[in-house]
Motif scaffolding. Structure first.
Motif, short mmCIF file in Angstrom:
data_model
loop_
_atom_site.label_atom_id
_atom_site.label_comp_id
_atom_site.label_asym_id
_atom_site.label_seq_id
_atom_site.Cartn_x
_atom_site.Cartn_y
_atom_site.Cartn_z
N UNK A 243 0.81 -1.23 0.00
CA UNK A 243 0.00 0.00 0.00
C UNK A 243 0.84 1.27 0.00
N UNK A 244 1.96 1.25 0.70
CA UNK A 244 2.83 2.43 0.70
C UNK A 244 3.47 2.64 -0.66
N UNK A 245 3.97 1.56 -1.25
CA UNK A 245 4.58 1.67 -2.58
C UNK A 245 3.55 2.18 -3.58
N UNK A 246 2.31 1.68 -3.49
CA UNK A 246 1.27 2.15 -4.39
C UNK A 246 0.95 3.62 -4.17
N UNK A 247 0.92 4.04 -2.90
CA UNK A 247 0.59 5.44 -2.60
C UNK A 247 1.61 6.40 -3.18
N UNK A 248 2.86 5.95 -3.27
CA UNK A 248 3.93 6.83 -3.76
C UNK A 248 4.18 6.62 -5.25
N UNK A 249 4.15 5.38 -5.71
CA UNK A 249 4.59 5.07 -7.07
C UNK A 249 3.46 4.86 -8.07
N UNK A 250 2.23 4.65 -7.61
CA UNK A 250 1.15 4.31 -8.55
C UNK A 250 0.15 5.44 -8.76
N UNK A 251 0.40 6.59 -8.21
CA UNK A 251 -0.52 7.70 -8.35
C UNK A 251 0.19 8.99 -8.68
N UNK A 253 1.63 11.13 -6.90
CA UNK A 253 2.88 11.42 -6.18
C UNK A 253 4.09 10.81 -6.87
N UNK A 254 3.88 9.95 -7.84
CA UNK A 254 5.00 9.37 -8.57
C UNK A 254 5.80 10.44 -9.31
N UNK A 295 9.15 9.70 -11.22
CA UNK A 295 9.09 9.22 -12.59
C UNK A 295 10.03 9.98 -13.52
N UNK A 296 10.04 11.31 -13.41
CA UNK A 296 10.88 12.10 -14.30
C UNK A 296 12.35 11.76 -14.16
N UNK A 297 12.81 11.55 -12.94
CA UNK A 297 14.20 11.17 -12.70
C UNK A 297 14.48 9.77 -13.24
N UNK A 298 13.56 8.85 -13.01
CA UNK A 298 13.77 7.49 -13.51
C UNK A 298 13.88 7.49 -15.03
N UNK A 299 13.06 8.33 -15.67
CA UNK A 299 13.12 8.43 -17.13
C UNK A 299 14.47 8.97 -17.60
N UNK A 300 15.15 9.71 -16.73
CA UNK A 300 16.47 10.25 -17.06
C UNK A 300 17.59 9.28 -16.68
N UNK A 301 17.22 8.09 -16.19
CA UNK A 301 18.23 7.08 -15.90
C UNK A 301 18.68 7.00 -14.46
N UNK A 302 17.94 7.62 -13.52
CA UNK A 302 18.31 7.56 -12.10
C UNK A 302 17.86 6.21 -11.53
N UNK A 303 18.59 5.15 -11.85
CA UNK A 303 18.29 3.80 -11.39
C UNK A 303 19.55 2.96 -11.54
N UNK A 304 19.54 1.78 -10.99
CA UNK A 304 20.70 0.89 -11.12
C UNK A 304 21.26 0.47 -9.78
N UNK A 305 22.46 -0.08 -9.78
CA UNK A 305 23.10 -0.57 -8.57
C UNK A 305 24.39 0.19 -8.30
N UNK A 306 24.69 0.37 -7.02
CA UNK A 306 25.93 1.01 -6.58
C UNK A 306 26.69 0.01 -5.74
N UNK A 307 27.92 -0.29 -6.14
CA UNK A 307 28.71 -1.30 -5.45
C UNK A 307 29.63 -0.76 -4.38
#
Length: 466
Positions: A243-251, A253-254, A295-307
């Motif tokens: 429910x928290x993930x949905x509240x932030x990422x599915x509406x 507020x994303x 969403x806007x940041x993710x579309x710009x590539x703000x994702x991935x792994x940091x080692x």
């Protein structure tokens, strides 16, 4: 602070999943199906694979998270023992919530109390601070009600739960997936008995002598049973996060809200001879840290792994920069991790070789643990003051990530060289923190009312009078 018409983001939601070790989550390589929700979130987030807590216990770790200061400077410790003392944050620290509040950002926290309490002044800077030990679904429900208020301005929301902390009492429908149904040891009957208790009653006996009775004689099957129950608890917690993930990422507020998921420390299942969390081995210090950008940041590539290794003291500077708030004059120990998030930036090369420090004070002061990890090696020093005895461990964690081979007494050239360098780093850090502690001022002493004392007894941190 007055709320008003909702402004452009970013907003931040931070979720602290107390006692959750990183290596029990699928995004961190675990093979059991404990974390479907977090796996889906992590696939579109920035996952820090080697985030580290500055202490393996709730109070000092969260104090470091909130203040970007090491435990040796802020002085906060868990309440333990028969003669408890509640320490409060020193006057010279500035919390993340205080900084954001000063910049007209609304702040709220829904926490589970115990060793995360406003009696330690952990609530500094929060417009709303609610602490109640309850099932995560209830605690999250309160936070979501606050989040979904129609007049919410720019905000930082903090949510905390003890859901996977002992006692491990997951819903029975999860047992067949994680627990050996043929196990017939003593802990089976104990679990059945605990399932008949209310949430409050489970906690009252759950981490004290009753739940852990006979643990010195636990065999491998008993330990595995406990570990399996923990996995089932993790799976329950993961599903409850939806429910928290949905509240932030599915509406809506994303587009304007950052979601940060982390833990304050891990948990031990006799990995190094003990249970719960009062040592400084990797199962206790390595924690999950997942940052999901809008969403806007993710579309710009703000994702991935940091080692690279990062620390929980880095979270406050990171949140401040993401929210556009200047923190540079506060003297915080951490660094902003935005260069690891933003693909258009590059983290300084020197960051890859920064040491990571953690500390622990047990039972308030007889035992002191200090540790430093650097250059693929780790040094642990333990001192028990009342008998003035010292223990040391040295691990080549790049080759021995499970910390099975203590090389402290090794005469090998590389071990001798790294031991000397790590001892120097640890000593320099101790001296530096003692100096900084003097500048910040001493931790004060807070008041413990009967309700707080009762909760700490339920959580297993205090001894009962009866």
């Amino acid at each position: 602070m007055q709320t008003g018409a909702r402004e452009a983001g970013p907003n931040v939601v931070i979720v602290s999943l107390d006692t959750l070790r990183a290596d029990r989550l699928e995004p961190y390589g675990y093979e059991r199906p404990t974390s479907a929700v977090l796996s889906r979130l992590a696939a579109d987030s920035v996952v820090f694979r080697h985030a580290r807590a500055q202490a393996p216990q709730t109070a000092p770790s969260h104090a470091s998270l909130f203040t970007s200061e090491y435990p040796g400077a802020h002085g906060i410790v868990n309440v333990h023992g028969a003669q408890p003392e509640v320490r409060t944050l020193p006057p010279g620290v500035t919390t993340l919530a205080e900084l954001l509040n000063e910049n007209e950002i609304e702040t709220a926290a829904f926490v589970s109390g115990g060793n995360l309490t406003d009696r330690m002044e952990m609530g500094r800077g929060f417009d709303e601070w609610s602490e109640e030990n309850e099932d995560f679904e209830d605690r999250l429900g309160d936070a979501l009600t606050w989040l979904e208020s129609p007049d919410r301005g720019r905000f930082m929301l903090f949510v905390h739960t003890y859901q996977v902390h002992a006692p491990y009492i997951p819903p029975p429908d999860l047992y067949p997936q994680f627990v050996d149904v043929d196990y017939r040891g003593a802990l089976r009957d104990r679990l059945v008995r605990y399932l008949t208790l209310s949430h409050e009653e489970q906690w009252k006996g759950g981490v004290g002598a009753d739940y852990w009775a006979g643990m010195i004689d636990y065999d491998d099957d008993d330990v595995q049973f406990l570990s399996d129950l923990y996995d089932a608890e993790v799976a329950y917690l993961d599903a409850a996060l939806q429910p928290l993930v949905d509240a932030v990422r599915a509406g809506p507020r994303d587009r304007d809200t950052i979601l940060v998921l982390l833990s304050d420390h891990g948990e031990e299942f006799k990995d190094h001879g003990k249970y719960q969390h009062d040592q400084v081995f990797e199962e206790l210090l390595r924690v999950p840290l997942i940052i999901s950008l809008p969403a806007g940041r993710r579309e710009q590539g703000w994702r991935g792994e940091v080692g690279e290794m990062v620390d929980l003291i880095d979270v406050a500077p990171t949140v401040a920069e993401l929210m556009g708030v200047d923190w540079s004059g506060l003297g915080w120990e951490g660094r902003s991790l935005v260069p690891y998030l933003d693909p258009s930036r590059q983290a300084p090369a020197s960051w890859a070789s920064l040491p990571s420090f953690s500390e622990l004070i047990v039972e308030p002061g007889p035992q002191f643990y200090r540790t430093v990890t650097w250059g693929g090696w780790k040094l642990i020093h333990r001192w028990q003051r009342n008998i003035d005895r010292h223990w040391n461990w040295l691990f080549d964690v790049s080759a021995d990530p499970g910390e099975r081979h203590n090389l402290y007494e090794s005469t090998g050239a590389e071990a001798v060289r790294m031991r000397k360098q790590l001892e120097t780093l640890l000593e320099e850090q101790s001296v530096r923190l003692a100096t900084k502690s003097g500048r910040l001022g001493p931790a004060g002493t807070g008041q413990m009312d009967e309700g707080h004392r009762a909760l700490l007894i339920e959580l297993g941190y205090l001894e009962s009078d009866g």
